[in-house]
Design a protein around this motif. Structure first.
Motif, PDB file in Angstrom:
ATOM      1  N   PHE A  20     -13.053   0.978  -4.945  1.00 53.85           N
ATOM      2  CA  PHE A  20     -11.915   0.074  -5.078  1.00 53.85           C
ATOM      3  C   PHE A  20     -11.642  -0.216  -6.551  1.00 53.85           C
ATOM      4  CE2 PHE A  20     -13.371  -0.850  -0.781  1.00 53.85           C
ATOM      5  CZ  PHE A  20     -12.185  -1.019  -0.075  1.00 53.85           C
ATOM      6  N   ARG A  21     -10.395  -0.509  -6.859  1.00 52.23           N
ATOM      7  CA  ARG A  21      -9.997  -1.019  -8.167  1.00 52.23           C
ATOM      8  C   ARG A  21      -9.284  -2.349  -7.937  1.00 52.23           C
ATOM      9  NH1 ARG A  21     -13.020   2.201  -8.966  1.00 52.23           N
ATOM     10  NH2 ARG A  21     -12.971   4.111 -10.190  1.00 52.23           N
ATOM     11  N   PHE A  22      -9.432  -3.272  -8.888  1.00 51.82           N
ATOM     12  CA  PHE A  22      -8.917  -4.622  -8.708  1.00 51.82           C
ATOM     13  C   PHE A  22      -8.027  -5.028  -9.873  1.00 51.82           C
ATOM     14  CE2 PHE A  22     -13.086  -4.092  -6.813  1.00 51.82           C
ATOM     15  CZ  PHE A  22     -12.866  -4.481  -5.501  1.00 51.82           C
ATOM     16  N   ASP A  23      -7.086  -5.940  -9.600  1.00 53.75           N
ATOM     17  CA  ASP A  23      -6.233  -6.444 -10.671  1.00 53.75           C
ATOM     18  C   ASP A  23      -6.921  -7.633 -11.354  1.00 53.75           C
ATOM     19  OD1 ASP A  23      -5.823  -8.730  -9.096  1.00 53.75           O
ATOM     20  OD2 ASP A  23      -3.861  -8.071  -8.376  1.00 53.75           O
ATOM     21  N   ASP A  24      -6.220  -8.259 -12.279  1.00 57.69           N
ATOM     22  CA  ASP A  24      -6.815  -9.340 -13.073  1.00 57.69           C
ATOM     23  C   ASP A  24      -7.179 -10.560 -12.231  1.00 57.69           C
ATOM     24  OD1 ASP A  24      -6.533  -7.775 -15.293  1.00 57.69           O
ATOM     25  OD2 ASP A  24      -4.669  -8.717 -15.968  1.00 57.69           O
ATOM     26  N   GLN A  25      -6.552 -10.694 -11.057  1.00 56.75           N
ATOM     27  CA  GLN A  25      -6.853 -11.838 -10.184  1.00 56.75           C
ATOM     28  C   GLN A  25      -7.923 -11.501  -9.141  1.00 56.75           C
ATOM     29  OE1 GLN A  25      -3.381 -11.193 -11.036  1.00 56.75           O
ATOM     30  NE2 GLN A  25      -3.952 -12.667 -12.629  1.00 56.75           N
ATOM     31  N   GLY A  26      -8.417 -10.252  -9.179  1.00 55.49           N
ATOM     32  CA  GLY A  26      -9.451  -9.851  -8.238  1.00 55.49           C
ATOM     33  C   GLY A  26      -8.941  -9.227  -6.958  1.00 55.49           C
ATOM     34  N   ALA A  27      -7.616  -9.107  -6.819  1.00 53.71           N
ATOM     35  CA  ALA A  27      -7.043  -8.475  -5.627  1.00 53.71           C
ATOM     36  C   ALA A  27      -7.196  -6.960  -5.720  1.00 53.71           C
ATOM     37  CB  ALA A  27      -5.568  -8.839  -5.501  1.00 53.71           C
ATOM     38  N   ILE A  28      -7.265  -6.318  -4.549  1.00 54.47           N
ATOM     39  CA  ILE A  28      -7.329  -4.857  -4.521  1.00 54.47           C
ATOM     40  C   ILE A  28      -6.010  -4.288  -5.022  1.00 54.47           C
ATOM     41  CG2 ILE A  28      -7.569  -2.811  -3.051  1.00 54.47           C
ATOM     42  CD1 ILE A  28      -9.166  -4.602  -1.088  1.00 54.47           C
ATOM     43  N   LYS A  29      -6.092  -3.353  -5.967  1.00 56.73           N
ATOM     44  CA  LYS A  29      -4.874  -2.656  -6.400  1.00 56.73           C
ATOM     45  C   LYS A  29      -4.941  -1.159  -6.124  1.00 56.73           C
ATOM     46  CE  LYS A  29      -5.804  -1.633 -11.315  1.00 56.73           C
ATOM     47  NZ  LYS A  29      -5.281  -1.811 -12.690  1.00 56.73           N
ATOM     48  N   ALA A  30      -6.123  -0.647  -5.798  1.00 53.33           N
ATOM     49  CA  ALA A  30      -6.261   0.768  -5.444  1.00 53.33           C
ATOM     50  C   ALA A  30      -7.537   0.969  -4.658  1.00 53.33           C
ATOM     51  CB  ALA A  30      -6.267   1.639  -6.696  1.00 53.33           C
ATOM     52  N   CYS A  31      -7.515   1.964  -3.780  1.00 53.29           N
ATOM     53  CA  CYS A  31      -8.708   2.348  -3.036  1.00 53.29           C
ATOM     54  C   CYS A  31      -8.739   3.865  -2.926  1.00 53.29           C
ATOM     55  CB  CYS A  31      -8.700   1.723  -1.639  1.00 53.29           C
ATOM     56  SG  CYS A  31     -10.095   2.269  -0.596  1.00 53.29           S
ATOM     57  N   PHE A  32      -9.874   4.443  -3.290  1.00 52.53           N
ATOM     58  CA  PHE A  32     -10.076   5.887  -3.173  1.00 52.53           C
ATOM     59  C   PHE A  32     -11.114   6.113  -2.076  1.00 52.53           C
ATOM     60  CE2 PHE A  32      -9.423   4.744  -7.702  1.00 52.53           C
ATOM     61  CZ  PHE A  32      -8.105   5.160  -7.800  1.00 52.53           C
ATOM     62  N   LEU A  60       0.880   2.865 -10.167  1.00 46.27           N
ATOM     63  CA  LEU A  60      -0.067   3.951  -9.907  1.00 46.27           C
ATOM     64  C   LEU A  60       0.523   5.134  -9.140  1.00 46.27           C
ATOM     65  CD1 LEU A  60      -3.017   1.656  -8.789  1.00 46.27           C
ATOM     66  CD2 LEU A  60      -2.756   2.728 -11.017  1.00 46.27           C
ATOM     67  N   GLY A  61       1.725   4.989  -8.632  1.00 45.31           N
ATOM     68  CA  GLY A  61       2.277   6.026  -7.774  1.00 45.31           C
ATOM     69  C   GLY A  61       1.725   5.856  -6.376  1.00 45.31           C
ATOM     70  N   SER A  62       0.604   6.472  -6.087  1.00 48.87           N
ATOM     71  CA  SER A  62      -0.132   6.246  -4.839  1.00 48.87           C
ATOM     72  C   SER A  62      -1.351   5.390  -5.162  1.00 48.87           C
ATOM     73  CB  SER A  62      -0.576   7.572  -4.227  1.00 48.87           C
ATOM     74  OG  SER A  62       0.547   8.361  -3.883  1.00 48.87           O
ATOM     75  N   ILE A 115       0.843  -1.197   0.000  1.00 49.81           N
ATOM     76  CA  ILE A 115       0.000   0.000   0.000  1.00 49.81           C
ATOM     77  C   ILE A 115       0.879   1.249   0.000  1.00 49.81           C
ATOM     78  CG2 ILE A 115      -1.676   1.315   1.364  1.00 49.81           C
ATOM     79  CD1 ILE A 115      -2.778  -1.390   2.331  1.00 49.81           C
ATOM     80  N   ALA A 116       0.578   2.161  -0.908  1.00 49.32           N
ATOM     81  CA  ALA A 116       1.300   3.430  -1.001  1.00 49.32           C
ATOM     82  C   ALA A 116       0.282   4.553  -0.811  1.00 49.32           C
ATOM     83  CB  ALA A 116       1.996   3.547  -2.350  1.00 49.32           C
ATOM     84  N   PRO A 117       0.117   5.044   0.433  1.00 51.75           N
ATOM     85  CA  PRO A 117      -0.958   5.997   0.712  1.00 51.75           C
ATOM     86  C   PRO A 117      -0.587   7.454   0.470  1.00 51.75           C
ATOM     87  CG  PRO A 117       0.099   5.349   2.761  1.00 51.75           C
ATOM     88  CD  PRO A 117       0.813   4.621   1.660  1.00 51.75           C
ATOM     89  N   VAL A 118      -1.618   8.251   0.195  1.00 54.20           N
ATOM     90  CA  VAL A 118      -1.482   9.704   0.133  1.00 54.20           C
ATOM     91  C   VAL A 118      -2.787  10.298   0.658  1.00 54.20           C
ATOM     92  CG1 VAL A 118      -2.330   9.889  -2.249  1.00 54.20           C
ATOM     93  CG2 VAL A 118      -0.836  11.674  -1.322  1.00 54.20           C
ATOM     94  N   VAL A 119      -2.692  11.431   1.354  1.00 47.23           N
ATOM     95  CA  VAL A 119      -3.851  12.039   2.002  1.00 47.23           C
ATOM     96  C   VAL A 119      -3.989  13.483   1.535  1.00 47.23           C
ATOM     97  CG1 VAL A 119      -4.983  12.537   4.207  1.00 47.23           C
ATOM     98  CG2 VAL A 119      -3.420  10.573   4.021  1.00 47.23           C
ATOM     99  N   PHE A 120      -5.221  13.871   1.202  1.00 43.92           N
ATOM    100  CA  PHE A 120      -5.495  15.221   0.720  1.00 43.92           C
ATOM    101  C   PHE A 120      -6.504  15.921   1.635  1.00 43.92           C
ATOM    102  CE2 PHE A 120      -4.563  12.567  -2.987  1.00 43.92           C
ATOM    103  CZ  PHE A 120      -3.582  13.300  -3.633  1.00 43.92           C
ATOM    104  N   GLY A 121      -6.342  17.227   1.792  1.00 46.62           N
ATOM    105  CA  GLY A 121      -7.374  18.030   2.441  1.00 46.62           C
ATOM    106  C   GLY A 121      -7.268  18.155   3.940  1.00 46.62           C
TER     107      GLY A 121
END
Length: 209
Positions: free
Chosen positions: A112-124, A66-68, A29-35
């Motif tokens: 959430f966004r998922f990869d081809d295997q169904g694992a989480i690859k991003a969360c907004f 994805l960067g973050s 996980i590569a987090p970033v926080v805004f606001g």
């Protein structure tokens, strides 16, 4: 806090349409926080680190694709999302989504966004402050959001109760939730599952400690 049973674990990941859908992060996980101000930024990142530690997962500075990949946005009005550059790329049908969130008076939303295997690859993650939310301590908001970003919990889980508990040392992840989170990241389990029998495998790891 309910007793942990196979049926209770199944409920954690059974969606409102009756489907069992489990997913965990398949990458660091590569987090970033805004606001938020710097002080709150530290609070949010500490909460994420605490949940990652419970899971035995990893945090990195950057995701190579994805960067973050865990983006947490704090805002005062859902309409602010319409003014954020490229937000429409992250949230499909952004205007309709904003209208729905406004209509419901929602205080939080996750995509959430998922990869081809169904694992989480991003969360907004989006948190709308104001009203009663202004009375909630920052560490409580941060820890609650961090827990809910770690797994694809059921869409009806935590709508009536909190994933957190009060302990002598302060606010913590509820013990039953922490145990499920820890078990969910067992290396022998898949990153994603659609069969309810997966809950039995989780249960076996929870009771094994």
């Amino acid at each position: 806090m309910s007793e942990i049973t196979p049926e209770r674990i199944e409920e954690f990941f059974t969606r409102s349409n009756g489907d069992y859908v489990f997913a965990r992060w398949g990458r660091p996980i590569a987090p970033v926080v805004f606001g938020v101000e710097e002080e709150t930024l530290v609070t949010v990142k500490s909460a994420i680190e605490a949940c990652v530690a419970i899971a035995g997962h990893r945090i990195e500075e950057m995701d190579p694709e994805l960067g973050s990949n865990l983006m947490v946005f704090f805002l005062s009005d859902w309409a602010e999302l319409l003014d954020v550059p490229h937000m429409g790329d992250l949230i499909p049908d952004l205007e309709a989504r904003v209208a729905t969130l406004q209509e419901r008076g929602a205080h939080q939303y996750r995509a959430f966004r998922f990869d081809d295997q169904g694992a989480i690859k991003a969360c907004f993650t989006f948190v709308r402050m104001g009203g009663a939310m202004d009375e909630v301590p920052a560490e409580v908001i941060a820890l609650s959001q961090a827990v809910q970003a770690m797994l694809l919990w059921s869409d009806v889980e935590f709508t009536q109760d909190s994933p957190l508990a009060v302990a002598p040392e302060g606010t913590v992840v509820r013990p039953d939730v922490a145990n499920v989170l820890r078990a969910a990241y067992d290396p022998m389990l898949p990153n994603a599952a659609r069969e309810a029998s997966h809950a039995l495998r989780l249960y076996a790891r929870v009771i094994a400690g």
